[in-house]
Each structure stands twice: as C-alpha cells, then as structure tokens.
Design a protein around this motif. Structure first.
Motif, mmCIF file in Angstrom:
data_model
loop_
_atom_site.group_PDB
_atom_site.id
_atom_site.type_symbol
_atom_site.label_atom_id
_atom_site.label_comp_id
_atom_site.label_asym_id
_atom_site.label_seq_id
_atom_site.Cartn_x
_atom_site.Cartn_y
_atom_site.Cartn_z
ATOM 1 N N LYS A 1 1.363 -1.035 0.749
ATOM 2 C CA LYS A 1 0.356 0.199 -0.080
ATOM 3 C C LYS A 1 0.888 1.166 0.528
ATOM 4 N N ILE A 2 1.361 1.991 -1.081
ATOM 5 C CA ILE A 2 2.314 3.052 -1.316
ATOM 6 C C ILE A 2 1.003 4.741 -0.993
ATOM 7 N N ALA A 3 1.766 4.984 -0.579
ATOM 8 C CA ALA A 3 1.359 6.323 0.162
ATOM 9 C C ALA A 3 2.230 6.840 -1.190
ATOM 10 N N VAL A 4 1.814 7.612 -2.016
ATOM 11 C CA VAL A 4 2.751 9.172 -2.678
ATOM 12 C C VAL A 4 2.394 10.598 -2.328
ATOM 13 N N GLY A 5 3.555 10.822 -1.432
ATOM 14 C CA GLY A 5 3.970 12.106 -1.179
ATOM 15 C C GLY A 5 3.622 13.644 -2.060
ATOM 16 N N VAL A 6 2.484 14.246 -2.512
ATOM 17 C CA VAL A 6 1.873 14.852 -3.273
ATOM 18 C C VAL A 6 2.514 16.178 -2.872
ATOM 19 N N SER A 7 3.127 17.399 -3.670
ATOM 20 C CA SER A 7 3.381 18.895 -3.498
ATOM 21 C C SER A 7 2.377 19.124 -3.773
ATOM 22 N N GLY A 8 1.854 18.524 -4.647
ATOM 23 C CA GLY A 8 1.400 19.413 -6.347
ATOM 24 C C GLY A 8 2.220 20.338 -6.791
ATOM 25 N N GLY A 9 3.173 19.794 -6.860
ATOM 26 C CA GLY A 9 4.224 20.128 -7.865
ATOM 27 C C GLY A 9 4.318 19.596 -8.901
ATOM 28 N N LYS A 10 4.460 18.843 -10.170
ATOM 29 C CA LYS A 10 5.020 18.348 -11.413
ATOM 30 C C LYS A 10 6.095 17.310 -11.234
ATOM 31 N N ASP A 11 6.516 17.078 -10.452
ATOM 32 C CA ASP A 11 6.899 15.867 -9.922
ATOM 33 C C ASP A 11 6.338 15.360 -9.424
ATOM 34 N N SER A 12 5.797 15.380 -8.260
ATOM 35 C CA SER A 12 4.859 14.328 -7.229
ATOM 36 C C SER A 12 3.541 14.360 -8.077
ATOM 37 N N LEU A 13 2.820 15.160 -8.934
ATOM 38 C CA LEU A 13 2.049 14.624 -9.565
ATOM 39 C C LEU A 13 1.766 13.932 -10.785
ATOM 40 N N THR A 14 2.985 14.287 -11.344
ATOM 41 C CA THR A 14 3.243 12.630 -12.217
ATOM 42 C C THR A 14 3.753 11.359 -11.844
ATOM 43 N N LEU A 15 4.284 11.564 -10.658
ATOM 44 C CA LEU A 15 4.652 10.227 -9.813
ATOM 45 C C LEU A 15 3.058 9.808 -9.417
ATOM 46 N N LEU A 16 2.608 10.355 -9.219
ATOM 47 C CA LEU A 16 1.364 9.195 -8.535
ATOM 48 C C LEU A 16 0.523 9.373 -9.615
ATOM 49 N N TYR A 17 0.927 9.507 -11.419
ATOM 50 C CA TYR A 17 0.148 9.335 -12.757
ATOM 51 C C TYR A 17 0.649 8.032 -12.628
ATOM 52 N N GLY A 18 1.627 8.292 -12.637
ATOM 53 C CA GLY A 18 2.632 7.009 -12.895
ATOM 54 C C GLY A 18 2.415 5.688 -12.168
ATOM 55 N N LEU A 19 2.015 5.269 -11.046
ATOM 56 C CA LEU A 19 1.867 4.530 -10.224
ATOM 57 C C LEU A 19 0.697 3.795 -10.420
ATOM 58 N N HIS B 1 0.588 -6.930 -7.638
ATOM 59 C CA HIS B 1 -0.783 -5.750 -7.110
ATOM 60 C C HIS B 1 -0.387 -5.014 -6.139
ATOM 61 N N PHE B 2 -0.919 -4.150 -6.224
ATOM 62 C CA PHE B 2 -0.600 -2.623 -4.476
ATOM 63 C C PHE B 2 -1.687 -1.908 -5.505
ATOM 64 N N THR B 3 -1.779 -0.812 -4.118
ATOM 65 C CA THR B 3 -2.883 0.066 -4.340
ATOM 66 C C THR B 3 -1.925 1.090 -3.919
ATOM 67 N N VAL B 4 -2.549 2.727 -4.322
ATOM 68 C CA VAL B 4 -2.256 3.992 -4.296
ATOM 69 C C VAL B 4 -2.971 4.569 -3.303
ATOM 70 N N THR B 5 -1.805 5.115 -2.616
ATOM 71 C CA THR B 5 -3.107 6.928 -1.789
ATOM 72 C C THR B 5 -2.283 7.596 -1.919
ATOM 73 N N ALA B 6 -2.149 9.457 -1.756
ATOM 74 C CA ALA B 6 -1.792 10.245 -1.844
ATOM 75 C C ALA B 6 -2.065 11.183 -0.423
ATOM 76 N N ILE B 7 -0.648 11.784 -0.258
ATOM 77 C CA ILE B 7 -0.956 12.563 0.773
ATOM 78 C C ILE B 7 -0.206 13.437 0.818
ATOM 79 N N CYS B 8 -0.705 14.842 1.001
ATOM 80 C CA CYS B 8 -0.489 16.269 0.943
ATOM 81 C C CYS B 8 -0.125 16.813 2.258
ATOM 82 N N VAL B 9 1.411 17.173 2.640
ATOM 83 C CA VAL B 9 1.722 18.210 3.551
ATOM 84 C C VAL B 9 1.309 19.331 3.516
ATOM 85 N N ASP B 10 0.198 20.125 3.985
ATOM 86 C CA ASP B 10 0.135 21.197 3.987
ATOM 87 C C ASP B 10 0.680 22.280 4.542
ATOM 88 N N LEU B 11 1.574 23.177 4.425
ATOM 89 C CA LEU B 11 3.323 23.649 5.172
ATOM 90 C C LEU B 11 1.924 25.077 5.851
#
Length: 247
Positions: A25-43, A53-63
């Motif tokens: 179960k993979i958590a993608v660290g999403v900042s909203g920038g180009k790199d993290s959004l590309t990774l999220l799409y790719g995974l 088999h694996f699953t994906v979720t997104a976690i964004c840390v609001d600063l």
C-alpha cells in the motif's frame, strides 16, 4: 514525454531495485508540483498492469502558508481515482517565523517527512514514494560534494525499520525535462510552491550549476548519474548482489 515512456522508466527502476512487493500500500507524497503529480499518475497507471499487485493513495502536507489552494490537487486525485489526505500543519510558521532558520530547507524537510510518515502509518501504508527524479539524484550528489565533502546521493530504496515503512524513488530514471514535457502534454495543473525561499536555496544554485555543466559539456549529467548508480554508495542496496534486509 508520452505516458508509455513514463511508465516504462518507472517500471525499470521498480524492477531494478525491487521497489514494489506484492500487496504494498503505497502513499505518494504529493506537494502539487510537477514531479509529485507525475509520479502519482505513473504509479496509479502502473498498478493496473504491474506483475505485483499494489494500491496507491496520496498524502499532501499543508505547510500552513496563507491562500494555498488545494482544489487543483483534489480535482486531479479525483480524476485519477486516488484517495487524497491533506494534513494541515504550521510547519511554515515554525521554520520561517518561530525558528527563523537561516537555511530552512533541512528543518522543513525533516518536519514534512515526520508528518508524512506518521499519516502513512496511520493509514496502514507500508511504502512511501518520493518524486525525486534523475536530476535530483545528481544535484544531491553535487551538493554533498560541494558542501559536505562526500560522494553521496539518496538511495532508490530506504527502510524506516522503527516505523515499518519502505521509502522508494520510482522516478530516478526520469529526467526533469521529461517531467515538464509530460505535464504539458497531459495539461496537468500544478500548484506553485508557496515557500518564500523557493528558487534561492543551495539546491537552486546547484540546479543552475548542473544545467550549465551539461550545456557546456554535453552528457555530463548522464555521466554523473552513471557514477552515482555504480559508485557503491554506502547505504545503497543492490538487490542483484545482496539483500541486507535479510541480515
């Protein structure tokens, strides 16, 4: 860069360094920038046909910076069919106002990592995916050599044994220019960094230096990346040679 190319490069890194295991179960660290959004799409796309088999979720840390608009990230995750969690923090205020850090990036990264790891554990994730691409690896190596006198770059896979978390970097074979091309081709809306020191840090300086080196000596970046992956860096694990997880 086309989707097929992105998925191919991500799959190559995942297979080469055994980043993904059955049932992750993979958590993608999403900042909203180009790199993290590309990774999220790719995974997310890779999960549809990958051999394990694996699953994906997104976690964004609001600063905690004022007027940060997360609606674009929310819409993007909804479009992909990925659950998004936004962790609201005061990290920006702590680093920039309370601590008044001269070099704030290190403390900010540490606090963001702590918040991300804690939320990933809470959700039952056993893997966190960071969106460091090929240029990030080379820039980190140059920063380590210039500022610390060491030949080092973060490894493709890291283990937080106390948290039961594995950290992976599936974009390691993807160049930053390819990420930009992918974002343009897909017309993905990105979130501009709210950080007040964005573009003025040591990493920004080294990024410009690397671009100059590669422009004046074509192929320099690729040769430096080759030196990294073949350089026997002390905490890199090569699964084709040994598996220290079993020791």
């Amino acid at each position: 860069m086309k989707v097929q190319k992105l998925l191919s490069l991500i799959r190559q890194s995942c297979e080469r360094y055994e980043m993904i295991e059955e049932g992750d179960k993979i958590a993608v660290g999403v900042s909203g920038g180009k790199d993290s959004l590309t990774l999220l799409y790719g995974l997310k796309e890779l999960s549809r046909f990958y051999s394990k088999h694996f699953t994906v979720t997104a976690i964004c840390v609001d600063l905690g910076y004022a007027n940060t608009d997360f609606t674009g990230i929310e819409a993007y995750c909804e479009k992909l069919g990925v659950e998004l969690t936004i962790i609201h923090t005061q990290i920006g205020k702590i680093v920039m106002e309370e601590r008044k850090e001269h070099n704030p990036c290190s403390l900010c990264a540490k606090l963001r990592k702590g918040a991300l790891v804690d939320e990933a554990v809470r959700q039952g994730c056993n893997v966190i995916a960071y969106a460091h691409h090929k240029d990030d690896f080379v820039e980190t190596m140059l920063m380590s050599m210039i500022y610390q006198g060491q030949f080092y770059a973060f490894p493709p896979v890291t283990w937080f044994e106390d948290k039961g978390i594995r950290v992976i970097r599936p974009l390691m074979y993807v160049e930053e220019g390819q990420v930009r091309g992918f974002i343009r081709r897909q017309e993905i809306r990105i979130l501009k960094s709210p950080c007040p020191v964005d573009g003025t840090t040591r990493r920004a300086y080294v990024k410009d230096l690397l671009m100059k080196l590669d422009r004046e000596t074509p192929g320099a970046k690729e040769r430096m990346f080759h030196a990294i992956v073949t350089g026997n860096i002390y905490d890199w694990v090569d699964p084709k040679i040994t598996d220290t997880r079993k020791n």
